[in-house]
Design an enzyme around this catalytic site. Sequence first.
Site, short mmCIF file in Angstrom:
data_model
loop_
_atom_site.label_atom_id
_atom_site.label_comp_id
_atom_site.label_asym_id
_atom_site.label_seq_id
_atom_site.Cartn_x
_atom_site.Cartn_y
_atom_site.Cartn_z
N ASP A 36 -5.61 26.25 2.90
CA ASP A 36 -4.99 25.15 3.91
C ASP A 36 -3.69 26.00 4.33
OD1 ASP A 36 -4.30 22.94 5.47
OD2 ASP A 36 -2.79 22.63 4.07
N PHE A 37 -3.17 25.29 5.55
CA PHE A 37 -1.86 26.30 5.45
C PHE A 37 -0.31 25.38 4.97
CE2 PHE A 37 1.35 27.21 9.31
CZ PHE A 37 1.67 28.46 8.29
N ASP A 38 -0.31 24.18 5.75
CA ASP A 38 1.00 23.63 6.05
C ASP A 38 0.48 23.08 4.90
OD1 ASP A 38 2.54 23.36 8.20
OD2 ASP A 38 0.28 23.20 8.93
N ASP A 212 -3.39 20.92 0.03
CA ASP A 212 -1.97 19.87 -0.49
C ASP A 212 -1.99 18.21 0.05
OD1 ASP A 212 -1.70 20.35 1.94
OD2 ASP A 212 0.31 19.79 1.77
#
Length: 276
Positions: A36-38, A212
Amino acid sequence: MRPSNASNHRLPRPLSVEQAWNATIDRAGQCVLFFDFDGTLAPVEDDPTAVQPVPKVLAALDALTSVVARVAIVSARPVDFLRDRFAPLAETVDLYGLYGLEHSHGSAETVTEPAALPWIPTMAELAETARAELPEGTLVEYKRLSVALHYRTAPDLAGAVEQWGQAQAARLGLRVQCGRMVLELKPPVDRDKGMVINEAVRSAGCAWYFGDDVSDIKAFAALRARESADPSFFGVCVAVANPETGQEVSTAADLTIESPEALGDFLTEAVHRFAA
């Protein structure tokens, strides 16, 4: 690459970090690392347009692309946003944007899910309506195929934003994705992170997923399902902790890492392990 001694014996849970990396090194050439990124590769910021990946993460991912089968980013962000943030890795990293409504492999052009294309005008109009009707303090992020309503800088607006978003979803026939201080409105198209992972690991012998937020739990479930269907497959679910959704995500994961910055250290150690 060292010879594989991987067997059909499934490692018991809970896993230790040592067990997870040892089993992965044996399957490195068949392994896909999904991120995932953020909140995972980059810290969450008040202004979502200002978010950048942790520098140590970029360096580690660059090194890992040469030792595993694939490195992929699976995000709620558009592919163009991700391509800009990972420009140094453009030739080697796969990008899945907007929960899989867009994807790009390496330097190839972005492919959009055909069923989502008719919803572009609806999303543009929705973004304008949101800016006009939602209270000051709401940040409206238009992503072409979705609209995210952020209230991180004004958490007292959560109720009003969520009520407005749910009403618009019902009016327009959209789907709602809740996240960390954000509510996102998406087309009614069957694409999510779990579906992306399910398709992407069909030819893999191993995969890790780092996330997250609650949307990442579907990706964890996809790895669990693949492992159940194929005992020779090895999957690792990693939560990057946070005070908002961290407990729910950590409970679903095999391992937990404290922050995106700590993930940079973790991946740097992984590079050393593969090189040993």
